[in-house]
Scaffold this motif. Structure first.
Motif, PDB file in Angstrom:
ATOM      1  N   ARG A   1      -3.214   4.402  -2.596  1.00  0.00           N
ATOM      2  CA  ARG A   1      -3.217   3.604  -3.748  1.00  0.00           C
ATOM      3  C   ARG A   1      -2.318   2.307  -3.774  1.00  0.00           C
ATOM      4  O   ARG A   1      -1.426   2.240  -3.043  1.00  0.00           O
ATOM      5  CB  ARG A   1      -2.602   4.335  -4.743  1.00  0.00           C
ATOM      6  CG  ARG A   1      -3.314   5.581  -5.172  1.00  0.00           C
ATOM      7  CD  ARG A   1      -2.958   6.413  -6.557  1.00  0.00           C
ATOM      8  NE  ARG A   1      -1.385   6.336  -6.528  1.00  0.00           N
ATOM      9  CZ  ARG A   1      -0.261   7.277  -6.561  1.00  0.00           C
ATOM     10  NH1 ARG A   1      -1.101   8.574  -6.329  1.00  0.00           N
ATOM     11  NH2 ARG A   1       0.960   7.663  -6.532  1.00  0.00           N
ATOM     12  N   GLN A   2      -2.906   1.346  -4.511  1.00  0.00           N
ATOM     13  CA  GLN A   2      -2.053   0.079  -4.244  1.00  0.00           C
ATOM     14  C   GLN A   2      -0.939  -0.015  -5.517  1.00  0.00           C
ATOM     15  O   GLN A   2      -1.330   0.484  -6.549  1.00  0.00           O
ATOM     16  CB  GLN A   2      -3.105  -1.079  -4.892  1.00  0.00           C
ATOM     17  CG  GLN A   2      -4.212  -1.394  -3.642  1.00  0.00           C
ATOM     18  CD  GLN A   2      -3.549  -2.645  -3.014  1.00  0.00           C
ATOM     19  OE1 GLN A   2      -2.609  -3.607  -3.286  1.00  0.00           O
ATOM     20  NE2 GLN A   2      -3.710  -2.568  -1.693  1.00  0.00           N
ATOM     21  N   SER A   3       0.201  -0.427  -5.061  1.00  0.00           N
ATOM     22  CA  SER A   3       1.186  -0.542  -6.301  1.00  0.00           C
ATOM     23  C   SER A   3       1.014  -1.887  -7.186  1.00  0.00           C
ATOM     24  O   SER A   3       0.000  -2.638  -6.789  1.00  0.00           O
ATOM     25  CB  SER A   3       2.460  -0.721  -5.508  1.00  0.00           C
ATOM     26  OG  SER A   3       2.729  -1.830  -5.002  1.00  0.00           O
TER      27      SER A   3
ATOM     28  N   VAL B   1       0.953  -1.226  -0.041  1.00  0.00           N
ATOM     29  CA  VAL B   1      -0.023  -0.020  -0.114  1.00  0.00           C
ATOM     30  C   VAL B   1       0.791   1.163  -0.112  1.00  0.00           C
ATOM     31  O   VAL B   1       1.960   1.370   0.961  1.00  0.00           O
ATOM     32  CB  VAL B   1      -0.961  -0.083   1.248  1.00  0.00           C
ATOM     33  CG1 VAL B   1      -1.772   1.409   1.052  1.00  0.00           C
ATOM     34  CG2 VAL B   1      -1.863  -1.182   1.123  1.00  0.00           C
TER      35      VAL B   1
END
Length: 191
Positions: A7-9, A2
């Motif tokens: 945002r998720q990588s 995270v």
């Protein structure tokens, strides 16, 4: 994974091996991959004792090199430069023949230096811990328990105290010179 803004990588993904079209991304990839390539070359040299030379040219024409013992030494083994006194025999086995002793001495010296640096870093961490313990429960650093300080810390502590004393003395003199002189004492009447 995270990221800070929620945002998720995308994590590690397989990439297609082809030319990167964006110039900025291409430069970043070049820098990161070059560092990884040099690290792998260093590891190969260290683990096997092999002589390694890697030279990479950027898109802008800049040369980057890594060599163990050096790029020049490795290249001269295979392609002597005109002007060298005699061609160096090619590398055989793990090293350079007669130069093995010199190379091994340099590697030992490098390892000893690394060990000294690690020992010094460890010593500095211990000193920092001692200072933290000495200052525990006290409001000012000069109230530290001198008995808890070691041989290495005492000279530094003494210098700091001398500096503090000089600063206090200078400040006191400045305050005294800024004040108007005290009135003279009343004179006693003579009879």
């Amino acid at each position: 994974m995270v990221r800070p803004h929620g945002r998720q990588s995308m994590g590690r993904q397989r990439i297609q091996i082809r030319r990167i079209e964006t110039k900025d991304r291409r430069q970043v990839t070049f820098s990161k991959r070059r560092a990884g390539l040099f690290k792998k070359a260093s590891e190969l040299s260290m683990l096997t004792g092999a002589s390694v030379a890697v030279v990479v040219f950027s898109e802008a024409g800049h040369a980057f090199g890594f060599g163990d013992p050096s790029v020049d030494a490795v290249l001269r083994c295979y392609a002597p430069v005109s002007g060298d006194a005699a061609p160096v025999p090619p590398v055989s086995g793990a090293g350079f023949g007669e130069g093995d002793d010199e190379l091994e001495a340099l590697r030992r010296a490098a390892e000893e230096t690394k060990a000294q640096v690690a020992a010094e870093q460890s010593r500095m961490c211990e000193i920092a811990e001692k200072i933290v313990v000495a200052k525990a429960g006290r409001q000012f650093w000069w109230e530290a328990d001198v008995e808890a300080l070691g041989e290495a810390e005492l000279p530094e502590f003494a210098r700091a105290l001398e500096k503090l004393r000089a600063n206090v003395h200078r400040h006191a003199n400045a305050l005294l010179s800024a004040q108007p002189p005290p009135p003279p004492p009343p004179q006693q009447q003579q009879q």
